[in-house]
Scaffold this motif. Sequence first.
Motif, mmCIF file in Angstrom:
data_model
loop_
_atom_site.group_PDB
_atom_site.id
_atom_site.type_symbol
_atom_site.label_atom_id
_atom_site.label_comp_id
_atom_site.label_asym_id
_atom_site.label_seq_id
_atom_site.Cartn_x
_atom_site.Cartn_y
_atom_site.Cartn_z
ATOM 1 N N ARG A 112 0.679 8.353 5.323
ATOM 2 C CA ARG A 112 1.433 7.657 4.280
ATOM 3 C C ARG A 112 0.800 6.327 3.911
ATOM 4 N N TYR B 254 -2.342 6.572 1.743
ATOM 5 C CA TYR B 254 -1.964 7.009 0.405
ATOM 6 C C TYR B 254 -1.415 5.842 -0.411
ATOM 7 N N LEU B 255 -0.563 5.017 0.198
ATOM 8 C CA LEU B 255 0.002 3.875 -0.513
ATOM 9 C C LEU B 255 -1.085 2.866 -0.878
ATOM 10 N N PHE C 18 -4.230 3.491 -1.476
ATOM 11 C CA PHE C 18 -5.019 4.051 -2.573
ATOM 12 C C PHE C 18 -4.249 4.012 -3.888
ATOM 13 N N THR C 19 -2.937 4.278 -3.836
ATOM 14 C CA THR C 19 -2.136 4.356 -5.055
ATOM 15 C C THR C 19 -1.905 2.990 -5.689
ATOM 16 N N TYR C 20 -1.680 1.956 -4.856
ATOM 17 C CA TYR C 20 -1.270 0.662 -5.374
ATOM 18 C C TYR C 20 -2.368 -0.395 -5.274
ATOM 19 N N PHE D 278 -3.901 -4.116 -2.361
ATOM 20 C CA PHE D 278 -2.587 -3.817 -1.791
ATOM 21 C C PHE D 278 -2.408 -4.482 -0.429
#
Length: 204
Positions: free
Chosen positions: A40, A43-44, A46-48, A53
């Motif tokens: 998780r 993933y966060l 990479f996404t934000y 981030f």
Amino acid sequence: MPHDGIDNADRPEGRTQYANKVELMLSMVGYAVGFGNIWRFPYLVFTYGGGAFLIPYFLALFLLGLPLFVLELGLGQMYRQGTLGIWNRMGMPRFRGVGAAATLCTWLICLYYNVIIAWTLYYFGRTIGAAVSSGTLPWADMGAGRNRQCPKSLLIVPEDLAGSPWLIDGSTGLFNASHTADFWCPATGIPMSADEAPEGFVAI
């Protein structure tokens, strides 16, 4: 009076204690580290925003996360009470609602987290079982990872519907759901060739 300010007479009897600091540290790590840390969090990140981030993450970690963690751990070690009883021991019974909310949040998290654990164990067992019994993994027929391609398929519709402007939903670019029953499909599988179209139907 002990150094933590609590009389021995006030201490609950029969409360299990850690034998040493190693047990305490392993318990804390086991409580804090889970599957979210493995898949998780990356993933966060990479996404934000990738590395950006990490700036608000570490700010929140050092200004909120760690202080609250140390506070909770310290109060738990001093008073040795649960989320409800600790407020009575601190002389603030009105704050028991905070403890009840914390317990409720933990219960809700356990609901979905146990499902994730069950999925993991299920597919892990499927994989091991298939590899041992047949030597073929369940997904072996899916192709070579990222380079695999889905099989090409055709949509076969009645001839009078093939040129209809209502076949495609202009707002979504997808086929209009109201014509789903008009498509023809073979008894098994999906249509792979226009030659499969029966009389009165065409492939698009």
